[in-house]
Write an enzyme that holds these catalytic residues in place. Structure first.
Site, mmCIF file in Angstrom:
data_model
loop_
_atom_site.group_PDB
_atom_site.id
_atom_site.type_symbol
_atom_site.label_atom_id
_atom_site.label_comp_id
_atom_site.label_asym_id
_atom_site.label_seq_id
_atom_site.Cartn_x
_atom_site.Cartn_y
_atom_site.Cartn_z
ATOM 1 N N LYS A 8 -6.705 11.563 -0.727
ATOM 2 C CA LYS A 8 -5.264 11.494 -0.972
ATOM 3 C C LYS A 8 -4.958 11.886 -2.419
ATOM 4 O O LYS A 8 -3.984 12.591 -2.686
ATOM 5 C CB LYS A 8 -4.737 10.090 -0.645
ATOM 6 C CG LYS A 8 -4.613 9.887 0.863
ATOM 7 C CD LYS A 8 -4.462 8.441 1.275
ATOM 8 C CE LYS A 8 -4.591 8.339 2.798
ATOM 9 N NZ LYS A 8 -4.797 6.984 3.277
ATOM 10 N N GLN B 247 -4.122 1.001 1.563
ATOM 11 C CA GLN B 247 -5.177 1.465 2.466
ATOM 12 C C GLN B 247 -5.616 0.315 3.364
ATOM 13 O O GLN B 247 -6.005 -0.753 2.884
ATOM 14 C CB GLN B 247 -6.361 1.997 1.638
ATOM 15 C CG GLN B 247 -7.448 2.637 2.463
ATOM 16 C CD GLN B 247 -7.006 3.920 3.162
ATOM 17 O OE1 GLN B 247 -6.416 4.799 2.561
ATOM 18 N NE2 GLN B 247 -7.299 4.013 4.452
ATOM 19 N N ASP C 130 3.913 5.427 4.711
ATOM 20 C CA ASP C 130 3.092 5.347 5.929
ATOM 21 C C ASP C 130 3.968 5.117 7.158
ATOM 22 O O ASP C 130 3.511 5.282 8.285
ATOM 23 C CB ASP C 130 2.104 4.177 5.809
ATOM 24 C CG ASP C 130 0.666 4.639 5.645
ATOM 25 O OD1 ASP C 130 0.395 5.822 5.915
ATOM 26 O OD2 ASP C 130 -0.169 3.811 5.251
#
Ligand code: NDP
Length: 284
Positions: free
Chosen positions: A53, A97, A120
């Site tokens: 990322k 995460q 997300d």
């Protein structure tokens, strides 16, 4: 034989577009989109994802901040980090995460993220807004699949779409997005009685069960568009999808490979969501 949809190529196109738009945003408004990625503990797979990322952020010209926190931190501490990032004007997207260590409740952490920075698309506010049709951010994997279909020129409206899997991060949002695009959608799961009878109806079949090669050639009709979300590691170390590619590809009109299909799109859509978050912040 099916056309193989090249996810790496489409993802690269999207990153190039994001990079172009970032350049314009910097030039016109002096704003650089910022993404904060929080990693708790040091699970090897998560470390790899976080590293990739950061690499993507560098490629598209984002400010990227990584928070590598020890596994023993308290839930309260992590909530404090998120509160700070919610108020940080340089940060437009926050990604935690997953999975988190067991002593930290993921739901509580996700709910603490400002929904406008929830790139997300996991916050209940964004999930609810997806149901009503206007999320701030849509979950990256299904959003990436819609992009793959659109950019391959595949019509969604009026099609029979079957989604195998009903998880909160893939199956359910996928079904909602296909519905929003006027597909007739069926969701299958482990209690579905005759899975093959349902999958054979599909014009568009999305396999997201996490079961290696479970979709066989006799479970699809001729001309089906097959999107394989599954990423299953065999004992041999080989990565395979949920679709028995060699059997299904000859019957399909389009198919995504594993690897190189849906996987790269998930990361690309994270960049797109972060850009959108920065653009939205400029108009507030
Ligand atoms: P989950 O394990 O959370 O969900 C799997 C779903 O599939 C469940 O709803 C389950 O049903 C259903 N299912 C499992 N086995 C069967 C079966 N035999 N028949 C019918 N339905 C079945 O997985 P995720 O949604 O998180 O992920 C699915 C797959 O996609 C995994 O392989 C994962 O690695 C991959 N993935 C890939 C991404 C990418 O970027 N390429 C991103 C995210 C995930 P039930 O609810 O009844 O248990």
């Amino acid at each position: 034989m099916a056309i193989i949809i090249d996810g790496n190529k489409v993802a690269q196109d999207i990153r190039s577009e994001v990079r172009r738009d970032v350049g314009a945003l910097k030039e016109q408004k002096g704003i650089v989109p910022g993404l904060a990625v929080i990693l708790v503990g040091n699970a090897p797979a998560s470390k790899i994802y976080v590293g990739k990322k950061a690499q993507d952020c560098a490629e598209v010209g984002f400010l990227s901040r990584e928070y590598k926190l020890p596994v023993a931190i308290s839930e309260e501490y992590l909530l404090g980090v998120i509160r700070e990032l919610n108020n940080d004007k340089l940060i437009h997207g926050i990604l935690v995460q997953l999975p988190l260590p067991r002593h930290i409740h993921s739901d509580k952490i996700i709910e603490a993220i400002d929904p406008r920075k929830d790139v997300d698309g996991f916050h209940p506010c964004n999930v609810g807004r997806l149901v009503t049709g206007n999320p701030y951010h849509a979950s990256c994997t299904p959003y990436g699949i819609i992009e793959l279909l659109d950019r391959s020129g595949i019509e969604i409206s009026g099609k029979e779409a079957v989604v195998v899997g009903r998880s909160n991060i893939v199956g359910k949002p996928m079904a909602l997005m296909l519905l929003a695009r006027n597909a007739t959608v069926t969701i299958c799961h482990t209690k579905t009685k005759d899975l093959a009878a349902v999958t054979r109806r599909a014009d568009i079949l999305v396999a997201a069960a996490g079961r290696a090669a479970m979709i066989k050639g006799n479970m699809v009709k001729d001309g089906v568009v097959v999107i394989d979300v599954g990423t299953n590691r065999l004992d041999t170390g080989k990565l395979v999808g949920d679709v028995a590619f060699a059997e299904v590809a000859p019957k399909a009109s389009y198919i995504t490979p594993v690897p190189g299909g849906v996987g790269p799109m998930t990361r690309a859509m994270l960049m797109k969501n972060t850009l959108n978050a920065a653009l939205a912040a400029t108009s507030r």
